[in-house]
Design an enzyme around this catalytic site. Structure first.
Site, PDB file in Angstrom:
ATOM      1  N   LYS A  49     148.531  15.258 -90.898  1.00 33.33           N
ATOM      2  CA  LYS A  49     147.755  15.007 -92.128  1.00 33.33           C
ATOM      3  C   LYS A  49     146.252  15.048 -91.892  1.00 33.33           C
ATOM      4  O   LYS A  49     145.786  14.802 -90.782  1.00 33.33           O
ATOM      5  CB  LYS A  49     148.154  13.651 -92.719  1.00 33.33           C
ATOM      6  CG  LYS A  49     149.592  13.640 -93.202  1.00 33.33           C
ATOM      7  CD  LYS A  49     149.957  12.330 -93.854  1.00 33.33           C
ATOM      8  CE  LYS A  49     151.406  12.382 -94.357  1.00 33.33           C
ATOM      9  NZ  LYS A  49     151.869  11.066 -94.824  1.00 33.33           N
ATOM     10  N   ARG A  73     162.939   7.103 -99.417  1.00 33.11           N
ATOM     11  CA  ARG A  73     163.093   7.385-100.852  1.00 33.11           C
ATOM     12  C   ARG A  73     164.164   8.421-101.120  1.00 33.11           C
ATOM     13  O   ARG A  73     164.682   8.507-102.227  1.00 33.11           O
ATOM     14  CB  ARG A  73     161.766   7.927-101.428  1.00 33.11           C
ATOM     15  CG  ARG A  73     160.636   6.947-101.459  1.00 33.11           C
ATOM     16  CD  ARG A  73     159.332   7.661-101.651  1.00 33.11           C
ATOM     17  NE  ARG A  73     159.074   8.549-100.525  1.00 33.11           N
ATOM     18  CZ  ARG A  73     157.947   9.207-100.324  1.00 33.11           C
ATOM     19  NH1 ARG A  73     156.975   9.099-101.187  1.00 33.11           N
ATOM     20  NH2 ARG A  73     157.791   9.983 -99.270  1.00 33.11           N
ATOM     21  N   SER A 100     152.083   8.684-102.013  1.00 32.65           N
ATOM     22  CA  SER A 100     150.621   8.667-101.907  1.00 32.65           C
ATOM     23  C   SER A 100     150.036   9.992-102.388  1.00 32.65           C
ATOM     24  O   SER A 100     148.961  10.018-103.001  1.00 32.65           O
ATOM     25  CB  SER A 100     150.195   8.417-100.461  1.00 32.65           C
ATOM     26  OG  SER A 100     150.555   7.124-100.066  1.00 32.65           O
ATOM     27  N   HIS A 136     155.088   1.215-101.132  1.00 32.44           N
ATOM     28  CA  HIS A 136     154.759   0.551 -99.860  1.00 32.44           C
ATOM     29  C   HIS A 136     154.825  -0.974-100.038  1.00 32.44           C
ATOM     30  O   HIS A 136     155.413  -1.676 -99.210  1.00 32.44           O
ATOM     31  CB  HIS A 136     153.334   0.905 -99.411  1.00 32.44           C
ATOM     32  CG  HIS A 136     153.112   2.348 -99.066  1.00 32.44           C
ATOM     33  ND1 HIS A 136     152.025   3.061 -99.514  1.00 32.44           N
ATOM     34  CD2 HIS A 136     153.833   3.205 -98.295  1.00 32.44           C
ATOM     35  CE1 HIS A 136     152.084   4.297 -99.029  1.00 32.44           C
ATOM     36  NE2 HIS A 136     153.176   4.412 -98.295  1.00 32.44           N
TER      37      HIS A 136
END
Ligand code: PNS
Length: 165
Positions: free
Chosen positions: A41, A90, A129, A17
């Site tokens: 989430k 990514r 994360s 990040h």
């Protein structure tokens, strides 16, 4: 003045990040890191704590600020003079998900809100994360995954202690 918005749940902020924030800060006049809600989430760390970590991790970036928004991302971006949404990618999996969100955000804002996708720096492309949460929860070494100045805080916040099998 062109504003970038870097949205996410940042649970917690990672070196990946930070790399995107730093690069966005070079390209745009102002960067707003925006903590938003992801309905897919569940969060066990408060928004206040995640914001505090983001603020400390980016304290060296003078044109960057951190805030939160509980509604639609495009409503925030429209209010900020049609800010550009900046996201890191990514992998192909990230790319697919981000393309869908970019289309939805563009169409729902009547083509006013654009998304800029920045490829994550190669050496950081394996960091997520969820990996940080998993490692930190067992007391593992997360020093290569999260910003140095918040490493110890993150380790403490996400540590769950020993668990029974
Ligand atoms: O870091 P994340 O959780 O992968 O980021 C996803 C996020 C939070 C950016 C996305 O869920 C989002 O934009 N949430 C805000 C609500 C919204 O505008 N939803 C529509 C997205 S197409």
């Amino acid at each position: 003045m062109k504003i970038a918005v870097c949205p996410g749940s940042f649970n917690p902020v990672t070196c990946g990040h930070l790399d995107i924030f730093e690069r966005a800060a070079e390209i745009f006049d102002e960067v707003i890191i925006l903590l938003v809600y992801n309905s897919a989430k569940v969060y066990d760390v408060s928004a206040e704590t995640r914001i505090e970590l983001l603020k400390e991790a980016t304290s060296h970036l003078k044109n960057v600020q951190v805030t939160a928004h509980s509604g639609l991302l495009i409503d925030f971006a429209l209010e900020k003079n049609n800010a550009v949404l900046v996201k890191g990618v990514r992998s192909l999996m990230d790319f697919e998900a981000e393309m869908t969100m970019a289309y939805v955000n563009k169409m729902s804002s009547h083509c006013k809100i654009e998304t800029m996708l920045l490829p994550t720096s190669a050496e950081l492309s394996y960091i997520s994360s969820s990996i940080v949460r998993e490692f930190a929860s067992y007391g593992g070494d997360i020093s290569n995954y999260v910003p140095k100045n918040v490493m110890e805080k993150i380790a403490k916040i996400y540590y769950k202690g020993e668990r029974k099998i």
